[in-house]
Design a protein around this motif. Sequence first.
Motif, mmCIF file in Angstrom:
data_model
loop_
_atom_site.group_PDB
_atom_site.id
_atom_site.type_symbol
_atom_site.label_atom_id
_atom_site.label_comp_id
_atom_site.label_asym_id
_atom_site.label_seq_id
_atom_site.Cartn_x
_atom_site.Cartn_y
_atom_site.Cartn_z
ATOM 1 N N LYS A 1 45.807 28.576 43.688
ATOM 2 C CA LYS A 1 44.860 28.418 42.585
ATOM 3 C C LYS A 1 44.626 29.663 41.740
ATOM 4 C CE LYS A 1 42.339 24.765 44.892
ATOM 5 N NZ LYS A 1 41.054 24.302 45.412
ATOM 6 N N ALA A 2 44.954 30.832 42.261
ATOM 7 C CA ALA A 2 44.566 32.059 41.555
ATOM 8 C C ALA A 2 45.582 33.175 41.737
ATOM 9 C CB ALA A 2 43.199 32.523 42.061
ATOM 10 N N PHE A 3 45.496 34.136 40.810
ATOM 11 C CA PHE A 3 46.260 35.376 40.897
ATOM 12 C C PHE A 3 45.338 36.477 41.404
ATOM 13 C CE2 PHE A 3 48.405 33.198 37.324
ATOM 14 C CZ PHE A 3 49.690 33.167 37.826
ATOM 15 N N LEU A 4 45.864 37.351 42.246
ATOM 16 C CA LEU A 4 45.156 38.571 42.615
ATOM 17 C C LEU A 4 45.555 39.604 41.569
ATOM 18 C CD1 LEU A 4 43.358 40.170 44.574
ATOM 19 C CD2 LEU A 4 45.451 40.770 45.834
ATOM 20 N N VAL A 5 44.572 40.078 40.809
ATOM 21 C CA VAL A 5 44.816 40.945 39.665
ATOM 22 C C VAL A 5 44.200 42.314 39.910
ATOM 23 C CG1 VAL A 5 44.456 41.226 37.173
ATOM 24 C CG2 VAL A 5 44.807 38.939 38.148
ATOM 25 N N TYR A 6 44.991 43.349 39.657
ATOM 26 C CA TYR A 6 44.530 44.732 39.725
ATOM 27 C C TYR A 6 44.348 45.196 38.294
ATOM 28 C CZ TYR A 6 44.463 49.669 41.103
ATOM 29 O OH TYR A 6 44.111 50.980 41.327
ATOM 30 N N GLY A 7 43.135 45.641 37.970
ATOM 31 C CA GLY A 7 42.926 46.046 36.594
ATOM 32 C C GLY A 7 41.664 46.845 36.389
ATOM 33 N N GLY A 8 41.476 47.258 35.158
ATOM 34 C CA GLY A 8 40.285 47.983 34.753
ATOM 35 C C GLY A 8 39.242 47.029 34.226
ATOM 36 N N ASN A 9 37.999 47.464 34.290
ATOM 37 C CA ASN A 9 36.858 46.673 33.804
ATOM 38 C C ASN A 9 36.725 45.357 34.564
ATOM 39 O OD1 ASN A 9 34.612 46.796 32.127
ATOM 40 N ND2 ASN A 9 35.527 45.437 30.626
ATOM 41 N N GLN A 10 37.036 45.389 35.827
ATOM 42 C CA GLN A 10 36.814 44.249 36.711
ATOM 43 C C GLN A 10 35.584 44.603 37.532
ATOM 44 O OE1 GLN A 10 41.326 42.552 36.870
ATOM 45 N NE2 GLN A 10 40.641 43.521 38.725
ATOM 46 N N SER A 11 34.461 43.953 37.204
ATOM 47 C CA SER A 11 33.150 44.342 37.742
ATOM 48 C C SER A 11 32.871 45.807 37.414
ATOM 49 C CB SER A 11 33.070 44.081 39.243
ATOM 50 O OG SER A 11 33.234 42.708 39.513
ATOM 51 N N ASN A 12 33.206 46.201 36.197
ATOM 52 C CA ASN A 12 32.961 47.545 35.659
ATOM 53 C C ASN A 12 33.705 48.654 36.406
ATOM 54 O OD1 ASN A 12 31.263 46.482 33.678
ATOM 55 N ND2 ASN A 12 29.514 46.551 35.062
ATOM 56 N N ALA A 13 34.832 48.313 37.008
ATOM 57 C CA ALA A 13 35.589 49.294 37.788
ATOM 58 C C ALA A 13 37.074 48.978 37.732
ATOM 59 C CB ALA A 13 35.118 49.273 39.244
ATOM 60 N N VAL A 14 37.890 49.913 38.189
ATOM 61 C CA VAL A 14 39.301 49.632 38.463
ATOM 62 C C VAL A 14 39.322 49.017 39.853
ATOM 63 C CG1 VAL A 14 41.596 50.583 38.869
ATOM 64 C CG2 VAL A 14 40.171 51.514 37.037
ATOM 65 N N GLY A 15 39.813 47.795 39.938
ATOM 66 C CA GLY A 15 39.807 47.127 41.228
ATOM 67 C C GLY A 15 40.611 45.849 41.224
ATOM 68 N N LEU A 16 40.378 45.050 42.244
ATOM 69 C CA LEU A 16 41.081 43.789 42.458
ATOM 70 C C LEU A 16 40.133 42.622 42.223
ATOM 71 C CD1 LEU A 16 42.767 45.030 45.691
ATOM 72 C CD2 LEU A 16 44.064 44.180 43.723
ATOM 73 N N ALA A 17 40.655 41.569 41.616
ATOM 74 C CA ALA A 17 39.861 40.357 41.394
ATOM 75 C C ALA A 17 40.784 39.145 41.445
ATOM 76 C CB ALA A 17 39.158 40.415 40.035
ATOM 77 N N TRP A 18 40.262 38.049 41.954
ATOM 78 C CA TRP A 18 40.978 36.772 41.933
ATOM 79 C C TRP A 18 40.632 36.066 40.632
ATOM 80 C CZ3 TRP A 18 44.671 35.324 45.173
ATOM 81 C CH2 TRP A 18 44.753 35.927 46.422
ATOM 82 N N ILE A 19 41.662 35.701 39.845
ATOM 83 C CA ILE A 19 41.440 35.017 38.567
ATOM 84 C C ILE A 19 42.236 33.720 38.574
ATOM 85 C CG2 ILE A 19 41.650 35.166 36.061
ATOM 86 C CD1 ILE A 19 41.338 38.196 36.300
ATOM 87 N N GLU A 20 41.556 32.628 38.229
ATOM 88 C CA GLU A 20 42.186 31.309 38.269
ATOM 89 C C GLU A 20 43.429 31.234 37.386
ATOM 90 O OE1 GLU A 20 39.366 27.749 38.916
ATOM 91 O OE2 GLU A 20 38.254 29.176 37.653
ATOM 92 N N LYS A 21 44.446 30.580 37.896
ATOM 93 C CA LYS A 21 45.716 30.441 37.179
ATOM 94 C C LYS A 21 45.557 29.678 35.871
ATOM 95 C CE LYS A 21 48.926 30.810 41.046
ATOM 96 N NZ LYS A 21 49.978 30.149 41.824
ATOM 97 N N THR A 22 44.583 28.783 35.796
ATOM 98 C CA THR A 22 44.385 27.992 34.590
ATOM 99 C C THR A 22 43.989 28.848 33.392
ATOM 100 O OG1 THR A 22 42.085 27.549 35.216
ATOM 101 C CG2 THR A 22 43.747 25.903 35.855
ATOM 102 N N ARG A 23 43.534 30.062 33.619
ATOM 103 C CA ARG A 23 43.131 30.950 32.536
ATOM 104 C C ARG A 23 44.286 31.792 31.992
ATOM 105 N NH1 ARG A 23 38.464 34.464 34.656
ATOM 106 N NH2 ARG A 23 38.899 35.430 32.667
ATOM 107 N N LEU A 24 45.457 31.737 32.632
ATOM 108 C CA LEU A 24 46.588 32.567 32.221
ATOM 109 C C LEU A 24 47.096 32.152 30.838
ATOM 110 C CD1 LEU A 24 48.537 34.842 33.226
ATOM 111 C CD2 LEU A 24 50.084 32.994 33.909
#
Length: 179
Positions: A125-148
């Motif tokens: 259902k989701a991608f594990l994404v490493y990025g900036g401004n994820q909860s105001n930090a550089v980090g990891l977040a799960w983002i639903e594939k439907t949003r790609l």
Amino acid sequence: MKTLPQKFTWLDSFESPRIWVEARRHYGLLEIPGKDSNPNILAWAKEVGVSGWYTNDDIPWCGLFVGVCVQRAGYKTVGSKLLAALEWSKWGIEVGKGQEGFNDILVFKRPGGGHVGFYCGENDKAFLVYGGNQSNAVGLAWIEKTRLVACRRVAFKNKPETVKKIRLSDSGAFSENEV
């Protein structure tokens, strides 16, 4: 370099591509809430040539993070539009749906705009994404594939073995808005 959460320390075994090596160095970097800004984030804006209009880390900086990592790894960015996450859908070479792999740049839609980050894995259902401004930090977040919106990749002459699909089973909570 800050330590990744225990369940994601396997990411430290990847020593390529160069963009990942640069991105990983910044895990845990936080923006400063309010009128102050993290000087590192403002320095990135100066480094990539957008400091004239990027003046505070309250401005979304996911595209800035991707831009500084791409540039430091020796690649061209999307230029002066790098702050606009959706502009990254024009960068590099297109990767077809279902072909996403480690270190690819993933571009998502979100309320009020877009979000951009690096592929680290996925489940159904989701991608594990490493990025900036994820909860105001550089980090990891799960983002639903439907949003790609798009997946983009460096036009490698010799694609590193690490650029591959990574299947994961644990998801945690989905991120809904990365600001």
